[in-house]
Design a protein around this motif. Structure first.
Motif, short mmCIF file in Angstrom:
data_model
loop_
_atom_site.label_atom_id
_atom_site.label_comp_id
_atom_site.label_asym_id
_atom_site.label_seq_id
_atom_site.Cartn_x
_atom_site.Cartn_y
_atom_site.Cartn_z
N ASP A 124 45.37 58.65 63.57
CA ASP A 124 44.88 57.69 64.88
C ASP A 124 43.29 58.04 65.03
O ASP A 124 42.20 57.02 65.30
CB ASP A 124 45.96 57.91 65.68
CG ASP A 124 46.03 58.96 66.58
OD1 ASP A 124 45.81 59.83 65.82
OD2 ASP A 124 45.87 59.50 68.26
N ARG A 127 41.30 56.20 62.00
CA ARG A 127 40.48 54.70 62.65
C ARG A 127 39.10 54.07 63.82
O ARG A 127 39.00 53.76 63.76
CB ARG A 127 42.12 53.84 63.33
CG ARG A 127 43.20 53.75 62.54
CD ARG A 127 44.17 52.42 63.19
NE ARG A 127 45.22 51.58 61.82
CZ ARG A 127 44.25 51.25 61.57
NH1 ARG A 127 43.25 50.27 62.63
NH2 ARG A 127 44.93 50.11 60.41
N GLU A 128 40.02 55.57 64.84
CA GLU A 128 38.75 55.70 65.83
C GLU A 128 37.09 55.41 64.99
O GLU A 128 36.46 54.76 65.50
CB GLU A 128 38.99 56.36 66.74
CG GLU A 128 40.32 56.63 67.51
CD GLU A 128 40.84 57.37 68.78
OE1 GLU A 128 41.76 57.78 69.29
OE2 GLU A 128 39.71 58.36 68.86
N ASP A 131 36.47 52.35 63.31
CA ASP A 131 35.68 51.57 64.10
C ASP A 131 34.41 52.12 64.85
O ASP A 131 33.83 51.27 64.95
CB ASP A 131 36.95 51.74 65.23
CG ASP A 131 37.83 50.91 65.44
OD1 ASP A 131 37.54 50.14 64.55
OD2 ASP A 131 39.02 50.99 66.06
N ASP A 174 43.29 49.21 55.50
CA ASP A 174 43.82 48.17 56.66
C ASP A 174 42.89 48.79 58.01
O ASP A 174 43.09 48.37 58.32
CB ASP A 174 45.34 48.90 57.31
CG ASP A 174 47.03 48.56 55.96
OD1 ASP A 174 46.20 47.83 55.13
OD2 ASP A 174 47.74 48.42 56.65
N ALA A 175 42.35 49.78 58.20
CA ALA A 175 41.53 50.08 59.60
C ALA A 175 40.13 49.87 58.67
O ALA A 175 39.54 49.24 60.03
CB ALA A 175 41.21 51.57 59.84
N THR A 177 39.57 46.95 56.99
CA THR A 177 39.91 45.31 57.55
C THR A 177 39.88 45.04 58.75
O THR A 177 39.59 44.06 58.83
CB THR A 177 40.46 45.11 56.71
OG1 THR A 177 41.19 45.48 54.99
CG2 THR A 177 41.33 43.54 56.47
N ASP A 178 40.82 45.68 59.59
CA ASP A 178 40.29 45.70 60.54
C ASP A 178 39.76 45.16 61.95
O ASP A 178 39.54 45.26 62.76
CB ASP A 178 41.77 46.40 61.72
CG ASP A 178 43.24 46.10 60.60
OD1 ASP A 178 43.75 45.22 60.34
OD2 ASP A 178 44.34 47.00 61.34
N ALA A 179 38.40 46.48 61.15
CA ALA A 179 37.46 46.53 61.60
C ALA A 179 36.01 45.91 61.11
O ALA A 179 34.80 45.58 61.28
CB ALA A 179 36.57 48.45 61.63
N GLY A 180 36.33 44.88 60.31
CA GLY A 180 35.87 43.54 59.51
C GLY A 180 34.95 44.00 58.84
O GLY A 180 34.28 43.53 58.87
N TYR A 181 35.26 44.49 57.85
CA TYR A 181 34.57 45.08 56.61
C TYR A 181 35.74 44.30 55.25
O TYR A 181 37.29 44.24 55.52
CB TYR A 181 34.40 46.31 56.08
CG TYR A 181 33.41 46.97 57.23
CD1 TYR A 181 32.01 46.90 56.22
CD2 TYR A 181 34.00 47.22 58.67
CE1 TYR A 181 31.17 47.08 56.83
CE2 TYR A 181 32.87 47.49 59.52
CZ TYR A 181 30.69 47.11 58.58
OH TYR A 181 29.80 47.80 59.19
#
Ligand SMILES: C[S@@+](CC[C@H](N)C(=O)[O-])C[C@H]1O[C@@H](n2cnc3c(N)ncnc32)[C@H](O)[C@@H]1O
Length: 202
Positions: A124, A127-128, A131, A174-175, A177-181
């Motif tokens: 987690d 992921r932070e 971001d 996934d992290a 991709t979720d952050a826009g990359y």
């Protein structure tokens, strides 16, 4: 995170003087070389290297970048990095305190690199961190690290289970991709070491 930031910082500061000569595994060398090659900065690029340690990646990319900002939590590692920059007369690198989730740099960043450092964070927290890196809007992020391509062999860990907390390649991808990359390259150094390249989506 299996240790606090202060505990990780102290652990690295205690061994900072011996760090470079201890990093002689083929996996570490291959990973560092791939991170520098994929970062591939142009002469007007600013590179931010997180978990810079004694500057292995920072010095590698400084040859072609405009400037390099190295950030780390360990005073001892940063001191070694500064001494190397002074000894080699490298003037386009700057080393200072900063962490993944608060890099401590406000300026424009074109490329973010990190090698063998993010695995100290829990998933987690990774992921932070991803971001926080994405919020700087670099066009490219190059992450070399301990990461699992497959179920790791418990008899042969390429990390220290008591202090390290590697992620799977899938979790990291996934992290990003979720952050826009978008993931544009995946380099498998071994089943436990790899490099991910993420490029900013238009
Ligand atoms: C194994 S060393 C890698 C150093 C360098 N990147 C290299 O390739 O040789 C890991 C480094 O990450 C730093 N580190 C650990 N957790 C960190 C965090 N949350 N933020 C920034 N640096 C961190 C440690 O202090 C240490 O210098």
């Amino acid at each position: 995170m299996k240790k606090s930031l202060d505990e990780h910082a102290d652990r690295f500061s205690d061994h900072a003087a011996d760090y470079d000569e201890s990093q002689n595994s083929p996996e570490y060398r291959a990973c560092a070389d791939l991170v520098v090659a994929h970062a591939n900065p142009q002469p007007d690029d600013v590179v931010l290297d997180l978990g810079t340690g004694t500057g292995a990646i920072a010095f590698g990319v400084a040859e072609t970048a405009e400037s390099v900002v190295g950030r780390d939590i360990s005073d001892g590692m940063l001191e070694q990095a500064r001494e190397k920059a002074d000894a080699q007369g490298i003037e386009n690198v700057e080393f200072g305190e900063g962490r993944f989730r608060d890099p401590g740099f406000e300026g424009n960043v074109d490329i973010v690199t990190s090698n063998f450092a993010m695995h100290h964070l829990a998933d987690d927290e990774k992921r932070e961190a991803i971001d926080a890196i994405a919020a700087l809007e670099p066009r490219r992020i190059v992450l070399g690290d301990v990461m699992f391509f497959d179920e790791p062999n418990p008899e042969d860990p390429f990390y220290s289970p008591e202090v390290d907390d590697p992620a799977t390649v899938g979790m990291l991808a996934d992290a990003f991709t979720d952050a826009g990359y978008a993931i544009t390259a995946v380099e498998m150094v071994s089943d436990q070491v790899g490099v991910l390249v993420a490029e900013q989506l238009d």
